[in-house]
Design a protein around this motif. Structure first.
Motif, PDB file in Angstrom:
ATOM      1  N   LEU A 171      28.346  15.888  16.186  1.00 32.16           N
ATOM      2  CA  LEU A 171      29.243  17.041  16.077  1.00 32.16           C
ATOM      3  C   LEU A 171      30.072  17.204  17.348  1.00 32.16           C
ATOM      4  O   LEU A 171      31.277  17.488  17.282  1.00 32.16           O
ATOM      5  CB  LEU A 171      28.444  18.314  15.802  1.00 32.16           C
ATOM      6  CG  LEU A 171      27.726  18.376  14.451  1.00 32.16           C
ATOM      7  CD1 LEU A 171      26.939  19.681  14.334  1.00 32.16           C
ATOM      8  CD2 LEU A 171      28.718  18.254  13.300  1.00 32.16           C
ATOM      9  N   ALA A 172      29.451  17.028  18.493  1.00 32.67           N
ATOM     10  CA  ALA A 172      30.186  17.142  19.753  1.00 32.67           C
ATOM     11  C   ALA A 172      31.235  16.041  19.865  1.00 32.67           C
ATOM     12  O   ALA A 172      32.362  16.266  20.322  1.00 32.67           O
ATOM     13  CB  ALA A 172      29.224  17.094  20.927  1.00 32.67           C
ATOM     14  N   ASP A 173      30.868  14.828  19.418  1.00 29.22           N
ATOM     15  CA  ASP A 173      31.773  13.694  19.532  1.00 29.22           C
ATOM     16  C   ASP A 173      32.974  13.845  18.604  1.00 29.22           C
ATOM     17  O   ASP A 173      34.094  13.453  18.953  1.00 29.22           O
ATOM     18  CB  ASP A 173      31.015  12.408  19.201  1.00 29.22           C
ATOM     19  CG  ASP A 173      31.725  11.159  19.713  1.00 29.22           C
ATOM     20  OD1 ASP A 173      32.408  11.250  20.750  1.00 29.22           O
ATOM     21  OD2 ASP A 173      31.583  10.103  19.083  1.00 29.22           O
ATOM     22  N   MET A 174      32.759  14.440  17.422  1.00 28.33           N
ATOM     23  CA  MET A 174      33.862  14.542  16.469  1.00 28.33           C
ATOM     24  C   MET A 174      34.880  15.585  16.901  1.00 28.33           C
ATOM     25  O   MET A 174      35.998  15.629  16.375  1.00 28.33           O
ATOM     26  CB  MET A 174      33.343  14.883  15.065  1.00 28.33           C
ATOM     27  CG  MET A 174      32.988  16.322  14.845  1.00 28.33           C
ATOM     28  SD  MET A 174      32.384  16.614  13.168  1.00 28.33           S
ATOM     29  CE  MET A 174      32.513  18.409  13.110  1.00 28.33           C
ATOM     30  N   SER A 175      34.533  16.418  17.874  1.00 28.39           N
ATOM     31  CA  SER A 175      35.402  17.509  18.306  1.00 28.39           C
ATOM     32  C   SER A 175      36.223  17.167  19.542  1.00 28.39           C
ATOM     33  O   SER A 175      36.849  18.053  20.131  1.00 28.39           O
ATOM     34  CB  SER A 175      34.562  18.762  18.576  1.00 28.39           C
ATOM     35  OG  SER A 175      33.825  19.130  17.431  1.00 28.39           O
ATOM     36  N   ARG A 176      36.218  15.903  19.942  1.00 27.73           N
ATOM     37  CA  ARG A 176      37.047  15.482  21.080  1.00 27.73           C
ATOM     38  C   ARG A 176      38.063  14.447  20.606  1.00 27.73           C
ATOM     39  O   ARG A 176      37.946  13.885  19.516  1.00 27.73           O
ATOM     40  CB  ARG A 176      36.184  14.905  22.199  1.00 27.73           C
ATOM     41  CG  ARG A 176      35.488  13.589  21.861  1.00 27.73           C
ATOM     42  CD  ARG A 176      34.729  13.030  23.052  1.00 27.73           C
ATOM     43  NE  ARG A 176      34.101  11.750  22.753  1.00 27.73           N
ATOM     44  CZ  ARG A 176      34.711  10.570  22.861  1.00 27.73           C
ATOM     45  NH1 ARG A 176      35.976  10.515  23.251  1.00 27.73           N
ATOM     46  NH2 ARG A 176      34.069   9.455  22.588  1.00 27.73           N
TER      47      ARG A 176
END
Length: 391
Positions: free
Chosen positions: A295-300
């Motif tokens: 989730l964190a990776d998809m938001s960058r």
């Protein structure tokens, strides 16, 4: 107090209906996983006088890209893919690509691609593929139209075979163009999982999340809940009020039976509640569809420096880049709410919109049926009022 806070949003959405820009609209706002506001107004079928309800079905078009991208990320989490896999490892037909030379006036004016298309390129629309829809008059547009890649009676595998005969519009990773890449990813899911895309969705996403009304076609017992599709009276001027019925788009009989092609880029029908369930599953506060690190990776941003979301004849914000499931807003532009930094979002051709702001832990969903409506002024109105109420 809560009613007062959300009343400006309700009034603004009602005005979009009253002034003839939307037939009907339903919205939901989330703070964390809690739905703090729902609003429904207008008509599901203007001619028949059917009021819009929360359980009505919508053609979500490119909202389909969110579950398709999530399906790919689930396979990455399963260890069956990596983001940097060359696509020919799984879809051999898409290897050894040719690329149109800059300024090419013929489809055969090409040069070898400098690198392979990767899964990451497909997720971020940096593969060099096109849609053949938004760039009329270009060499690529003419080739895509002539190739039949949009034929709804073909399978995803047949679509990929036709794409394999066409050159890329730029070298993989070196440009951004909205494209059929997510449809290719839909077929990638089928090949890697051994299931149809619809079956994978049902088993890994829709079933676990309780998305009971999301599918590639509308069964007989649900057809009365399918909203009518409308378009503006002037496609070149979205500010001109008035609507015309367009139920035969994108083709006669669409969504009425199980078609050979389960389009990962734009084939689903869904409801407000199901779209809310999907958005909730990507926010903290309970079990999530994807792992926290994903989730964190998809938001960058996952595009090269200098690349951004760009459509022909539309304003461009160089700080609207692209992540793994949608656009990522690094800094608000002139049409964006001041607090919308870090927002992840996308929309569909018939006007549906979703956005998540992981920094503020808020989200919004809008459902309507106005063809070519995703960039219309009502989407900006919705976001501004939503942020004012939530942030």
């Amino acid at each position: 107090m809560l009613q007062t806070r959300f009343q400006p949003l309700h009034t603004a959405m009602q005005a979009q209906v009253d002034e003839g820009f939307l037939p009907g609209v339903s919205t939901a706002l989330l703070r964390g996983r809690e739905v703090v506001d729902r609003f429904v107004c207008g008509m599901a079928d203007m001619e028949a006088g059917v009021p819009l309800r929360e359980d009505h079905l919508f053609r979500v078009f490119s909202n389909t890209k969110l579950p398709t991208s999530c399906a790919v990320l689930l396979l990455v989490e399963d260890g069956k893919l990596t983001l940097d896999d060359p696509i020919e490892r799984h879809l051999p037909a898409l290897g050894n690509r040719q690329v149109l030379r800059p300024g090419a006036t013929r489809i055969d004016d090409v040069e070898p691609a400098r690198q392979s298309i990767t899964v990451r390129h497909l997720l971020t629309h940096t593969s060099g593929l096109s849609y053949g829809l938004f760039d009329p008059g270009t060499v690529a547009f003419q080739a895509y139209q002539a190739s039949g890649v949009h034929n709804p009676l073909q399978t995803q595998a047949q679509m990929v075979e036709k794409l394999a005969t066409l050159p890329l519009t730029f070298h993989p990773g070196e440009g951004w163009e909205y494209s059929l890449a997510t449809d290719v990813l839909g077929h990638l899911v089928e090949v890697v999982s051994g299931q149809s895309l619809g079956d994978f969705f049902a088993e890994r996403i829709f079933g676990p999340l309780g998305m009971v009304d999301t599918a590639f076609w509308v069964p007989e017992d649900k057809r009365a809940r399918l909203t009518a599709l409308y378009g503006g009276v002037d496609f070149m001027d979205p500010r001109k009020p008035g609507l015309q019925r367009m139920d035969q788009a994108p083709y006669p009989g669409a969504y009425m039976s199980a078609a050979p092609r389960q389009s990962g880029g734009g084939g689903l029908i869904s409801t407000l509640d199901d779209q809310v369930r999907l958005v909730q599953s990507l926010m903290p506060g309970g079990p999530t569809l994807l792992k926290p690190d994903t989730l964190a990776d998809m938001s960058r941003s996952h595009v090269a420096p200098g690349l951004c979301v760009k459509f022909p004849n539309m304003p461009t914000n160089p700080d609207r880049v692209y992540g793994l499931v949608g656009s990522v807003l690094q800094r608000p532009g002139q049409f964006d709410p001041a607090a919308s930094t870090d927002e992840v979002s996308w929309g569909g051709l018939a006007g549906t919109v979703w956005w998540i702001n992981p920094r503020l832990n808020i989200a919004g969903v809008l459902m309507t049926q106005r063809y070519f409506g995703f960039g219309n002024p009502y989407t900006f109105t919705f976001r501004h009022h939503a942020y004012n109420a939530l942030a």
